[in-house]
Design a protein around this motif. Structure first.
Motif, PDB file in Angstrom:
ATOM      1  N   ILE A   1       2.692   6.389   6.297  1.00  0.00           N
ATOM      2  CA  ILE A   1       3.083   5.138   5.642  1.00  0.00           C
ATOM      3  C   ILE A   1       1.841   4.579   4.944  1.00  0.00           C
ATOM      4  O   ILE A   1       0.786   4.436   5.562  1.00  0.00           O
ATOM      5  CB  ILE A   1       3.615   4.114   6.679  1.00  0.00           C
ATOM      6  N   CYS A   2       1.956   4.259   3.654  1.00  0.00           N
ATOM      7  CA  CYS A   2       0.817   3.740   2.893  1.00  0.00           C
ATOM      8  C   CYS A   2       0.447   2.342   3.404  1.00  0.00           C
ATOM      9  O   CYS A   2       1.324   1.482   3.546  1.00  0.00           O
ATOM     10  CB  CYS A   2       1.189   3.681   1.411  1.00  0.00           C
ATOM     11  N   ASP A   3      -0.829   2.131   3.699  1.00  0.00           N
ATOM     12  CA  ASP A   3      -1.261   0.836   4.233  1.00  0.00           C
ATOM     13  C   ASP A   3      -1.197  -0.272   3.190  1.00  0.00           C
ATOM     14  O   ASP A   3      -1.235  -1.453   3.526  1.00  0.00           O
ATOM     15  CB  ASP A   3      -2.687   0.953   4.783  1.00  0.00           C
ATOM     16  N   GLN A   4      -1.126   0.100   1.926  1.00  0.00           N
ATOM     17  CA  GLN A   4      -1.067  -0.938   0.888  1.00  0.00           C
ATOM     18  C   GLN A   4       0.366  -1.312   0.493  1.00  0.00           C
ATOM     19  O   GLN A   4       0.716  -2.476   0.474  1.00  0.00           O
ATOM     20  CB  GLN A   4      -1.849  -0.493  -0.352  1.00  0.00           C
ATOM     21  N   CYS A   5       1.201  -0.297   0.199  1.00  0.00           N
ATOM     22  CA  CYS A   5       2.557  -0.623  -0.299  1.00  0.00           C
ATOM     23  C   CYS A   5       3.662  -0.416   0.734  1.00  0.00           C
ATOM     24  O   CYS A   5       4.805  -0.796   0.496  1.00  0.00           O
ATOM     25  CB  CYS A   5       2.865   0.151  -1.578  1.00  0.00           C
ATOM     26  N   GLY A   6       3.345   0.186   1.884  1.00  0.00           N
ATOM     27  CA  GLY A   6       4.347   0.352   2.940  1.00  0.00           C
ATOM     28  C   GLY A   6       5.340   1.477   2.695  1.00  0.00           C
ATOM     29  O   GLY A   6       6.303   1.637   3.456  1.00  0.00           O
TER      30      GLY A   6
ATOM     31  N   VAL B   1      -3.546   9.926   0.049  1.00  0.00           N
ATOM     32  CA  VAL B   1      -3.541   9.188  -1.206  1.00  0.00           C
ATOM     33  C   VAL B   1      -2.084   8.885  -1.566  1.00  0.00           C
ATOM     34  O   VAL B   1      -1.198   9.700  -1.332  1.00  0.00           O
ATOM     35  CB  VAL B   1      -4.318   9.963  -2.321  1.00  0.00           C
ATOM     36  N   CYS B   2      -1.860   7.646  -2.058  1.00  0.00           N
ATOM     37  CA  CYS B   2      -0.490   7.232  -2.398  1.00  0.00           C
ATOM     38  C   CYS B   2      -0.319   7.402  -3.912  1.00  0.00           C
ATOM     39  O   CYS B   2      -0.462   6.451  -4.671  1.00  0.00           O
ATOM     40  CB  CYS B   2      -0.288   5.771  -1.976  1.00  0.00           C
ATOM     41  N   ASP B   3      -0.052   8.638  -4.321  1.00  0.00           N
ATOM     42  CA  ASP B   3       0.013   8.893  -5.764  1.00  0.00           C
ATOM     43  C   ASP B   3       1.186   9.775  -6.178  1.00  0.00           C
ATOM     44  O   ASP B   3       1.281  10.186  -7.327  1.00  0.00           O
ATOM     45  CB  ASP B   3      -1.307   9.536  -6.246  1.00  0.00           C
TER      46      ASP B   3
HETATM   47 ZN   LIG Z   1       1.052   2.911  -1.575  1.00  0.00          ZN
END
Ligand SMILES: [Zn+2]
Length: 538
Positions: free
Chosen positions: A174-179, A197-199
């Protein structure tokens, strides 16, 4: 042999030794991405029926049913506010409930579904996948999958021809920035934490660009579904789990999963059972397409035993065709009634064993509670007749069926009649074809103008018969109509049309004999007299 007994016999040959050490485990699941479609019930009922068979043989076991709430939210169904698109890419359990009352999106849909499954009388133990992740039940398998990622890549490639890049990790966090979870990609694993990486740019959502490091354990990550499926087999100690036949096709997901289960996680894969689908209106139903009836709707419109009867009637490798709009429902009741009557009749011994078994499993919810099976030996009022009489406001339906039975209705008979009255009303409202719905016109309908002199002459003859024989049964009236129209050289469709036009104001209706028998004799005499006097305009 009943299909379920056949499956269980083969299963026990292979897994019977295990049963001596511990309760066996059956498992199935449903992803709660929206309202579950009736199609998803084929698998649920198949497993539940196999569970009932084990129960009937006193073999200890569990039937675990998973609420899969960790898959990514990948499309907004038409009945959910479109603003929900901002949550695309999150786990279903991280998306808010559409009514803001339920715990989350998945649980909002799970509540009605689980309620319907429980009401169907099947026995199962449900659990949420997200809880298994957060409890750490998956941790061991996440570690193994990360460590043996190259072997998993080879299995994917060998079985299904799917090519994953060498840098691929079978896990997402789970991305810590966008969830979101669908957008993350792992780039490293040091045994404790993963680099991500959330990409990722999926078909429905884009990553936020964040990169970080975190533990993949205790609910922070999910496995891709074939790896997760294999992990479930191990984590839940599954001995039998079936799947739709498409999963078993060459290169199919179940073949990948079975190999991961054995080669990566080191456990014998569960006994395989393939099943066919439910077709509605000839098209394969899928919950994402959103066409056809939802599971909860179908449950609400069928009594429990008719639903169960329909679902287990066919071998699991035969397609169930469910077209609720036609004569399907009355026919189902008739088929059930025939088997039930045979079962309790004197000629019981001649009845085929598999039919007996079939009825016992249709009512396994009764036997499971050790209630007397004999209570099913009740008078079964024909469904289509019930649907007919409930539309006749002046008819005492209990009296009517007492006449049909030829004896007073006992408590069980009345309960069954009440149940059928309830479902006949629902059927007339929702699914019944137009031809079964009618209303007796209190005054001569305008459509009676359409009758010609032959029609009117025939109605006069019919009225004379009804006057002479006010107690004629539906069968007698029907016979009279046939004999007279033949003697007079009249077309039968036209004769019946004349009856319907003068009583119902439409050109079709229920079996005329019944209709006339059920109506008040004086009313009919007056109506046919009035109608036969109308001058012919045509
Ligand atoms: Zn993200």
């Amino acid at each position: 042999m009943f299909w379920g007994d056949d499956i269980i016999a083969k299963f026990l040959t292979e897994y019977g030794e295990e049963a001596k050490k511990r309760p066996l485990v059956l498992r199935d699941e449903k992803t709660l991405s929206g309202r579950p479609h009736i199609g998803s019930l084929r698998s649920f009922v198949m497993h539940a029926t196999l569970s009932d068979i084990l129960t009937s043989r006193d073999i200890p076991h569990h039937y675990f049913y998973e609420i899969n709430d960790t898959d990514a939210f990948d499309s907004v169904p038409p009945y959910v506010p479109q603003e929900f698109s901002e949550h695309l890419g999150k786990r279903l359990c991280d998306v808010p409930s559409p009514d803001s009352k339920a715990e989350n999106y998945a649980m909002f849909f799970a509540q009605a579904y689980l309620h319907a499954l429980t009401a169907s009388g099947y026995f199962f133990e449900s659990y949420r996948n997200s809880e298994k992740y957060s409890e750490g039940a998956y941790d061991e398998y996440i570690r193994l999958a990360l460590e043996k990622r190259q072997q998993i890549r080879v299995i994917y490639q060998e079985v299904s021809g799917s090519e994953k890049p060498e840098s691929w990790y079978p896990c997402q966090v789970i991305c810590d920035q966008c969830g979101k979870i669908a957008t993350t990609r792992l780039t490293g694993f040091d045994g404790k934490k993963v680099q991500y990486v959330c990409d990722a740019d999926t078909k429905y959502v884009k990553g936020c660009g964040f990169s970080g490091k975190k533990s993949p354990f205790r609910g922070n990550a999910t496995l891709p579904w074939k790896v997760e499926w294999a992990a479930k087999f191990c984590m839940m100690k599954v001995d039998l789990e079936g799947a739709g036949k498409d999963h078993y096709a060459a290169g199919g997901s179940r073949l990948v999963t079975n190999r991961i289960c054995e080669e990566i996680f080191g456990r014998k894969h569960p006994f395989d059972v393939r099943h066919e689908f439910i077709l509605i209106g000839g098209a394969k139903m899928s919950s994402s397409a959103g066409t056809g009836a939802t599971a909860s709707e179908v449950f609400a419109l069928l009594p429990r035993y008719i639903f169960r009867f329909m679902m287990i009637q066919k071998d699991v490798m035969q397609t169930i065709n469910f077209s609720p709009e036609g004569d399907t429902i009355p026919i189902l009741f008739d088929q059930y009634d025939e088997i039930c009557r045979d079962y309790f009749s004197e000629a019981n011994t001649e009845m085929k064993d598999h039919k007996k078994r079939f009825l016992e499993l249709t009512h396994a919810d009764v036997t499971r509670k050790h209630e007397d099976f004999q209570q099913l030996n009740r008078f079964l009022p024909r469904f289509i007749q019930v649907a007919f009489f409930v539309q006749m406001p002046h008819v005492d339906i209990y009296k009517k069926f007492e006449e049909i039975k030829g004896a007073p209705l006992c408590e069980l008979d009345r309960a069954e009649l009440d149940l059928r009255i309830e479902y006949a009303k629902k059927w007339l409202e929702v699914w019944s074809p137009e031809k079964y719905i009618f209303k007796i016109h209190e005054k001569v309908p305008e459509s009676a103008d359409l009758l010609d002199s032959h029609d009117r002459e025939f109605l006069k003859i019919l009225a004379e018969f009804l006057k002479k024989q006010p107690d004629a049964t539906g069968e007698m009236i029907q016979t009279f109509i046939y004999e007279r129209k033949t003697a007079l050289g009249l077309d039968s469709a036209k004769v019946f049309r004349a009856i319907y036009l003068s009583l119902l104001g439409k050109d079709s209706g229920p079996k005329a004999g019944w209709l006339l028998e059920a109506l008040d004799n004086q009313f009919l005499l007056q109506r046919f007299e009035e109608v036969s006097k109308i001058s012919f305009h045509g």
